[in-house]
Design a protein around this motif. Structure first.
Motif, PDB file in Angstrom:
ATOM      1  N   UNK A   6       0.866  -1.178   0.000  1.00  0.00           N
ATOM      2  CA  UNK A   6       0.000   0.000   0.000  1.00  0.00           C
ATOM      3  C   UNK A   6       0.903   1.228   0.000  1.00  0.00           C
ATOM      4  N   UNK A   7       0.446   2.277  -0.652  1.00  0.00           N
ATOM      5  CA  UNK A   7       1.202   3.526  -0.711  1.00  0.00           C
ATOM      6  C   UNK A   7       0.614   4.546   0.242  1.00  0.00           C
ATOM      7  N   UNK A   8       1.485   5.225   0.971  1.00  0.00           N
ATOM      8  CA  UNK A   8       1.064   6.300   1.866  1.00  0.00           C
ATOM      9  C   UNK A   8       0.939   7.553   0.995  1.00  0.00           C
ATOM     10  N   UNK A   9      -0.305   8.024   0.793  1.00  0.00           N
ATOM     11  CA  UNK A   9      -0.519   9.154  -0.118  1.00  0.00           C
ATOM     12  C   UNK A   9      -1.070  10.391   0.580  1.00  0.00           C
ATOM     13  N   UNK A  10      -1.391  10.266   1.874  1.00  0.00           N
ATOM     14  CA  UNK A  10      -1.889  11.451   2.575  1.00  0.00           C
ATOM     15  C   UNK A  10      -0.726  12.379   2.910  1.00  0.00           C
ATOM     16  N   UNK A  11      -1.015  13.660   3.041  1.00  0.00           N
ATOM     17  CA  UNK A  11      -0.002  14.693   3.184  1.00  0.00           C
ATOM     18  C   UNK A  11       0.938  14.488   4.371  1.00  0.00           C
ATOM     19  N   UNK A  12       0.414  14.057   5.504  1.00  0.00           N
ATOM     20  CA  UNK A  12       1.211  13.953   6.722  1.00  0.00           C
ATOM     21  C   UNK A  12       1.765  12.561   6.994  1.00  0.00           C
ATOM     22  N   UNK A  15       1.024   9.443  10.637  1.00  0.00           N
ATOM     23  CA  UNK A  15       1.204  10.172  11.901  1.00  0.00           C
ATOM     24  C   UNK A  15       0.211   9.654  12.932  1.00  0.00           C
ATOM     25  N   UNK A  16       0.111  10.299  14.083  1.00  0.00           N
ATOM     26  CA  UNK A  16      -0.705   9.788  15.194  1.00  0.00           C
ATOM     27  C   UNK A  16      -2.177   9.592  14.832  1.00  0.00           C
ATOM     28  N   UNK A  17      -2.796  10.585  14.221  1.00  0.00           N
ATOM     29  CA  UNK A  17      -4.225  10.474  13.908  1.00  0.00           C
ATOM     30  C   UNK A  17      -4.473   9.384  12.866  1.00  0.00           C
ATOM     31  N   UNK A  18      -3.639   9.346  11.834  1.00  0.00           N
ATOM     32  CA  UNK A  18      -3.785   8.319  10.801  1.00  0.00           C
ATOM     33  C   UNK A  18      -3.541   6.924  11.383  1.00  0.00           C
ATOM     34  N   UNK A  48       2.005   1.968  18.996  1.00  0.00           N
ATOM     35  CA  UNK A  48       3.397   2.402  19.166  1.00  0.00           C
ATOM     36  C   UNK A  48       4.277   1.905  18.023  1.00  0.00           C
ATOM     37  N   UNK A  49       4.066   0.670  17.608  1.00  0.00           N
ATOM     38  CA  UNK A  49       4.839   0.120  16.498  1.00  0.00           C
ATOM     39  C   UNK A  49       4.556   0.888  15.210  1.00  0.00           C
ATOM     40  N   UNK A  50       3.292   1.256  14.992  1.00  0.00           N
ATOM     41  CA  UNK A  50       2.936   2.024  13.789  1.00  0.00           C
ATOM     42  C   UNK A  50       3.626   3.383  13.783  1.00  0.00           C
ATOM     43  N   UNK A  51       3.623   4.049  14.926  1.00  0.00           N
ATOM     44  CA  UNK A  51       4.245   5.368  15.002  1.00  0.00           C
ATOM     45  C   UNK A  51       5.755   5.286  14.779  1.00  0.00           C
ATOM     46  N   UNK A  52       6.360   4.200  15.204  1.00  0.00           N
ATOM     47  CA  UNK A  52       7.805   4.028  15.050  1.00  0.00           C
ATOM     48  C   UNK A  52       8.214   3.722  13.607  1.00  0.00           C
ATOM     49  N   UNK A  53       7.255   3.365  12.755  1.00  0.00           N
ATOM     50  CA  UNK A  53       7.577   3.081  11.352  1.00  0.00           C
ATOM     51  C   UNK A  53       8.140   4.302  10.641  1.00  0.00           C
ATOM     52  N   UNK A  54       7.648   5.473  10.999  1.00  0.00           N
ATOM     53  CA  UNK A  54       8.108   6.688  10.336  1.00  0.00           C
ATOM     54  C   UNK A  54       7.783   6.695   8.857  1.00  0.00           C
ATOM     55  N   UNK A  55       6.565   6.320   8.515  1.00  0.00           N
ATOM     56  CA  UNK A  55       6.159   6.229   7.117  1.00  0.00           C
ATOM     57  C   UNK A  55       5.561   7.554   6.652  1.00  0.00           C
ATOM     58  N   UNK A  56       6.336   8.320   5.930  1.00  0.00           N
ATOM     59  CA  UNK A  56       5.880   9.605   5.406  1.00  0.00           C
ATOM     60  C   UNK A  56       5.198   9.448   4.065  1.00  0.00           C
ATOM     61  N   UNK A  83      -8.339   6.551   0.797  1.00  0.00           N
ATOM     62  CA  UNK A  83      -9.121   7.736   1.217  1.00  0.00           C
ATOM     63  C   UNK A  83      -8.256   8.735   1.968  1.00  0.00           C
ATOM     64  N   UNK A  84      -6.945   8.503   2.004  1.00  0.00           N
ATOM     65  CA  UNK A  84      -6.009   9.393   2.696  1.00  0.00           C
ATOM     66  C   UNK A  84      -6.379   9.570   4.156  1.00  0.00           C
ATOM     67  N   UNK A  85      -6.873   8.497   4.761  1.00  0.00           N
ATOM     68  CA  UNK A  85      -7.267   8.485   6.171  1.00  0.00           C
ATOM     69  C   UNK A  85      -8.340   9.521   6.479  1.00  0.00           C
ATOM     70  N   UNK A  86      -9.097   9.909   5.458  1.00  0.00           N
ATOM     71  CA  UNK A  86     -10.200  10.873   5.575  1.00  0.00           C
ATOM     72  C   UNK A  86      -9.734  12.216   6.107  1.00  0.00           C
ATOM     73  N   UNK A  87      -8.534  12.614   5.722  1.00  0.00           N
ATOM     74  CA  UNK A  87      -7.998  13.915   6.128  1.00  0.00           C
ATOM     75  C   UNK A  87      -8.188  14.915   4.990  1.00  0.00           C
ATOM     76  N   UNK A  88      -8.340  16.159   5.359  1.00  0.00           N
ATOM     77  CA  UNK A  88      -8.443  17.221   4.359  1.00  0.00           C
ATOM     78  C   UNK A  88      -7.057  17.441   3.735  1.00  0.00           C
ATOM     79  N   UNK A  89      -7.038  17.760   2.460  1.00  0.00           N
ATOM     80  CA  UNK A  89      -5.740  18.014   1.791  1.00  0.00           C
ATOM     81  C   UNK A  89      -5.173  19.336   2.137  1.00  0.00           C
TER      82      UNK A  89
END
Length: 89
Positions: A6-12, A15-18, A48-56, A83-89
């Motif tokens: 899967x590709x991380x396509x959301x702007x941030x 991160x924590x919310x995603x 915690x493991x997800x946050x440590x991935x550092x996936x930008x 859906x970019x984690x349903x975040x606004x662009x």
């Protein structure tokens, strides 16, 4: 077992919310869900493991889903990323 990317396509990025939204999806399923970069996979139900991935943004992550509801789990995780984690662009 399903092994895909899967590709991380959301702007941030992841991160924590995603990550929290991803946890909401992954914990609904009985399947083992792992995500990571290459051979380094972590439990996608562990915040915690997800946050440590550092996936930008722009990161391609490996997604491995194995279990009785793997197809549905994969579908929902892919939809969340798309859906970019349903975040606004």
């Amino acid at each position: 077992m399903i092994d895909t990317t899967v590709d991380v396509i959301n702007k941030l990025g992841l991160h924590a919310r995603a990550s929290g939204k991803l946890i909401e999806v992954t914990t609904k399923f009985n399947s083992n869900i792992q995500i990571g970069k290459g051979e380094k996979l972590i439990d996608a139900k562990n915040i915690m493991a997800l946050l440590m991935l550092g996936a930008g943004k722009g990161t391609t992550l490996r997604l491995v889903v194995d279990g009785p509801d793997e197809e549905q789990a994969l579908s929902e995780v892919q939809a969340l990323f798309a859906a970019k984690f349903y975040e606004a662009d």
